[in-house]
Scaffold this motif. Structure first.
Motif, PDB file in Angstrom:
ATOM      1  N   GLN A 108      -6.917   0.448  -7.297  1.00 52.03           N
ATOM      2  CA  GLN A 108      -7.856   1.532  -6.991  1.00 52.03           C
ATOM      3  C   GLN A 108      -7.201   2.590  -6.112  1.00 52.03           C
ATOM      4  O   GLN A 108      -7.426   3.794  -6.303  1.00 52.03           O
ATOM      5  CB  GLN A 108      -9.094   0.963  -6.303  1.00 52.03           C
TER       6      GLN A 108
ATOM      7  N   GLU B 165      -8.522  -9.786  -5.721  1.00 52.64           N
ATOM      8  CA  GLU B 165      -9.287  -8.732  -5.060  1.00 52.64           C
ATOM      9  C   GLU B 165      -8.351  -7.729  -4.400  1.00 52.64           C
ATOM     10  O   GLU B 165      -8.563  -6.514  -4.471  1.00 52.64           O
ATOM     11  CB  GLU B 165     -10.228  -9.345  -4.030  1.00 52.64           C
ATOM     12  N   ARG B 166      -7.303  -8.218  -3.751  1.00 51.77           N
ATOM     13  CA  ARG B 166      -6.349  -7.308  -3.120  1.00 51.77           C
ATOM     14  C   ARG B 166      -5.631  -6.470  -4.169  1.00 51.77           C
ATOM     15  O   ARG B 166      -5.460  -5.257  -4.015  1.00 51.77           O
ATOM     16  CB  ARG B 166      -5.337  -8.088  -2.290  1.00 51.77           C
TER      17      ARG B 166
ATOM     18  N   ARG C  61      -6.746  -5.633  -7.032  1.00 45.24           N
ATOM     19  CA  ARG C  61      -7.707  -4.646  -7.539  1.00 45.24           C
ATOM     20  C   ARG C  61      -7.796  -3.447  -6.605  1.00 45.24           C
ATOM     21  O   ARG C  61      -7.840  -2.297  -7.055  1.00 45.24           O
ATOM     22  CB  ARG C  61      -9.084  -5.307  -7.708  1.00 45.24           C
ATOM     23  N   ARG C  62      -7.808  -3.715  -5.283  1.00 49.49           N
ATOM     24  CA  ARG C  62      -7.891  -2.608  -4.333  1.00 49.49           C
ATOM     25  C   ARG C  62      -6.612  -1.776  -4.323  1.00 49.49           C
ATOM     26  O   ARG C  62      -6.665  -0.559  -4.154  1.00 49.49           O
ATOM     27  CB  ARG C  62      -8.200  -3.150  -2.930  1.00 49.49           C
TER      28      ARG C  62
ATOM     29  N   TRP D 110       0.832  -1.199   0.000  1.00 51.00           N
ATOM     30  CA  TRP D 110       0.000   0.000   0.000  1.00 51.00           C
ATOM     31  C   TRP D 110       0.872   1.255   0.000  1.00 51.00           C
ATOM     32  O   TRP D 110       0.367   2.349  -0.229  1.00 51.00           O
ATOM     33  CB  TRP D 110      -0.910   0.022   1.230  1.00 51.00           C
TER      34      TRP D 110
END
Length: 733
Positions: free
Chosen positions: A465, A458-459, A461-462, A170
């Motif tokens: 984003q 999914e991770r 993709r986040r 992140w």
């Protein structure tokens, strides 16, 4: 055993004075971190602004831990050495010199001193090393990981993770090698203190890093990347991130020429010496060259420069021998020049957090430092390019896992022909898979472990984003009518963010956006010079036999292209923007515009008469068949033939558009596979070539990898052309 904490603090203050001078005193959070490390043997995360003194914490803690239970002349009786993992060891030399003043002895293990590893290891065992500095890449080196790391983990007295936001995907600068720290942390003896430091982490990154530091994990049911999902036993010391010396401003200038012209007019008005950041290597070189032509003493600094040149440039800036270092993000974390007077960005980074990390280099020991952002319309195209290098889709990852055996290592080069990924992206993916346990790096390459592995779409993709949101925040920063420092601090989730009273929105602009006519004219003339060299390929990619292509080793001189020319690179400050409108992914096909055709003619004139002129004038023109822009390439070839009074000998078409497209993506081996036998020389072109006595110009719109030009040139040489001179509108990158 009870510890006299007052006495420990007195010792800590004494060490600090030796480090930083008699007037130095510990900040309260510095003492809290030192106390937690030295007395309580805890794991600590310090999220503190640049210049707060994070290095003082680990050097003071090192001195105290090394002296623990030891006599004044026998430090070996204390704890083992401090291990500092830092991404930019070369830029910590000034910190190490400061530590030496406090009697702290430091050594480095890196790829440049392999012959010293045994000696350094002996010194560590003898207790004569207080601080060992290593790069995160060392953690993933098989020899280091298997022979040095286990013993190092067993004897470490303090582990320091510098620039700890790199641990988190992140964070704005995630580095997969940092993930190897999880293994190192797990192998530390119980009670070994750990310190992680960063100046740029929002709440999500802080929670993620703290959780990875934790000795306990208590999941409370939320997704793992949710900041509230984990409770950590690590001590988090997060301070206000305001930098009272920084004066932030944004100047909206209409073109690259205006931005360079503004610098030429105003650079000498900026205080002291500083850094000019650019988004690309090409822009760094162009900017430095232009400023030198206007009489400024500047140097460039990129990841493509030799290490010796980078070190010399760093030292010149530290010694104030130059006005500015024109740098890419290769100059960033770890660079310490307390009196840096300004930071200018030619182009906006894609994240406010990355931007704040870079501007934090300035104003650490001066009352005022100028921070100026000069964004450009081309920034978003550059952001999109770097975003395209993200973790690959699942089918490509699975292809790698399927290709890797469990008993025989394959090198990265051997994997390239098997999977359609460029080298840099393939290596990053393998490092992530290594940390995840799906593959293992060994001497000679990579092995599959056979362990089950889950593709966390999914991770990913986040994360994508989050990157998109960061880009939008950067656009909003440039356009905000509110306080700029408050905006950046809120992006970092700094609860104490208030108006700074110093930025151009709070106090009015310190500098206007005016550019003098002479400076603008000089910049336009400089950036308007067309011409970039196309270097010919001389070696075939390795492993082509794996994909059924019988080419290997050196490309025969009788089949090579000659050095070629293009109007410019897509990343150029000058022609880059114009060329992107013609050959970018959204560009429509059409005849070559007059201004671009004129630039091509200027390139040909310079090529004919310059110092590095062609050895023989071309005798004809050949076009490369284009699937997407046939009118552009054909009209360009026709214009060149007409102006140069050369015969247009013909076109080399692709057998099908899919083959032509295949040459525009992937790594070199995959491109050669796609292009091998993809083109055909028509009989009429073979006949035309049979009578030529000199080289031919081979015309295309875009050179990406260079393999299309290489393969078509090879066919033309085999068909009788004495030489091939590639000519393109643009070079990718």
């Amino acid at each position: 055993m009870d510890v006299d904490r007052v006495a420990v603090r007195e010792q800590a203050e004494a060490v600090l004075r030796r480090l930083a001078g008699e007037q130095a005193r510990l900040r309260e959070d510095q003492w809290r971190a030192i106390e937690a490390l030295v007395v309580d043997k805890r794991r600590v995360l310090c999220v503190q602004r640049t210049g707060w003194g994070k290095s003082a914490v680990y050097f003071v803690a090192t001195a105290l831990l090394r002296a623990l239970d030891a006599g004044p002349d026998d430090r070996s009786a204390g704890t083992g050495p401090t291990v500092i993992v830092s991404p930019l060891l070369a830029l910590m030399r000034n910190q190490v010199e400061s530590a030496a003043r406090a009697g702290i002895r430091a050594r480095t293990i890196n790829s440049a001193n392999l012959d010293e590893w045994d000696e350094i290891t002996g010194e560590i065992h003898a207790g004569r090393v207080d601080v060992l500095l290593i790069s995160p890449e060392r953690l993933n080196n098989p020899d280091f990981r298997d022979s040095v790391l286990p013993q190092l983990a067993a004897t470490t007295g303090l582990l320091v993770v510098d620039e700890a936001h790199c641990v988190s995907d992140w964070g704005h600068d995630f580095r997969p090698d940092y993930r190897r720290l999880r293994t190192f942390l797990a192998n530390l003896p119980a009670g070994t203190p750990v310190l992680a430091t960063t100046a740029t982490a929002n709440s999500r990154v802080t929670a993620d890093v703290a959780e990875q530091l934790s000795t306990e994990t208590r999941t409370v049911g939320a997704p793992v990347d949710d900041p509230g999902a984990q409770l950590s036993d690590a001590l988090v010391l997060r301070g206000p991130l305001d930098r009272e010396s920084l004066r932030l401003a944004v100047l909206d200038l209409p073109s690259p020429a205006h931005r360079l012209g503004w610098l030429a007019d105003h650079l000498d008005q900026l205080p002291g010496s500083g850094i000019i950041y650019t988004l690309t290597v090409a822009a760094a070189g162009e900017t430095a060259e232009f400023l030198r032509s206007r009489g400024y003493s500047v140097a460039s600094y990129t990841g493509q420069d030799d290490d010796a040149d980078r070190r010399a440039a760093e030292q010149d800036l530290l010694d104030n021998k130059i006005k500015a270092l024109v740098a890419t993000s290769a100059l960033g974390m770890g660079f310490d020049k307390p009196d840096l007077g300004f930071v200018v960005h030619l182009g906006a980074p894609s994240s406010p957090i990355a931007y704040y990390q870079q501007v934090g280099r300035a104003g650490r020991a001066v009352e005022h430092a100028e921070v100026l952002l000069l964004p450009g319309v081309e920034d978003q195209a550059i952001w999109r390019y770097f975003a395209s290098l993200a973790f690959p889709p699942e089918h490509q990852v699975r292809a790698v896992l399927d290709a890797l055996p469990e008993d025989r290592p394959l090198s990265t080069a051997a994997l390239e022909p098997i999977v359609d990924l460029r080298r840099t992206r393939l290596e990053l993916m393998l490092k992530v898979l290594d940390v995840d346990g799906a593959v293992r790096r060994v001497r000679g390459g990579w092995l599959a472990t056979g362990e089950p592995w889950h593709y966390d779409a999914e991770r990913l993709r986040r994360v994508a984003q989050a990157r998109t949101a960061e880009q939008q925040a950067m656009r909003e920063y440039a356009a905000t009518t509110g306080c700029r420092m408050e905006f950046l601090r809120r992006c970092l989730d700094d609860d104490g963010a208030t108006r700074c009273g110093r930025c151009d929105r709070c106090a009015g602009p310190q500098y206007d956006a005016d550019v003098s006519a002479p400076a603008l004219a000089a910049a336009q003339a400089f950036l308007g010079r067309p011409g970039s060299e196309i270097m010919p390929k001389k070696m075939w990619p390795t492993g082509l036999a794996t994909v059924g292509v019988s080419l290997r080793g050196k490309i025969s001189p009788d089949e090579q292209a000659l050095p070629g020319r293009a109007v410019g690179r897509l990343s150029d400050l000058g022609w880059g923007g114009r060329l992107r409108t013609l050959v970018g992914p959204e560009a429509a096909d059409g005849p070559v515009p007059d201004d671009v055709a004129g630039a091509v003619i200027e390139v040909l004139k310079a090529w004919a008469h310059g110092d590095d002129r062609w050895a023989q004038r071309p005798v004809g023109v050949v076009a490369v068949g284009s699937a997407h822009r046939p009118r552009l390439v054909r009209s360009l070839a026709e214009r060149i033939a007409t102006v140069g009074r050369l015969p247009l000998l013909g076109e080399v078409p692709a057998r099908d558009s899919a083959a032509r497209d295949g040459g525009a993506r992937g790594n070199s081996a995959q491109r050669v596979r796609a292009l091998h036998d993809a083109f055909v020389i028509p009989d009429e072109l073979v006949a035309a070539l049979s009578g030529v006595t000199g080289p031919v110009l081979l015309v295309d719109d875009l050179v990406d990898s260079g393999w299309t030009m290489t393969m078509v040139s090879r066919l033309l040489r085999q068909a009788g052309a004495p030489g091939v001179l590639p000519l393109a509108l643009a070079i990718a990158g």
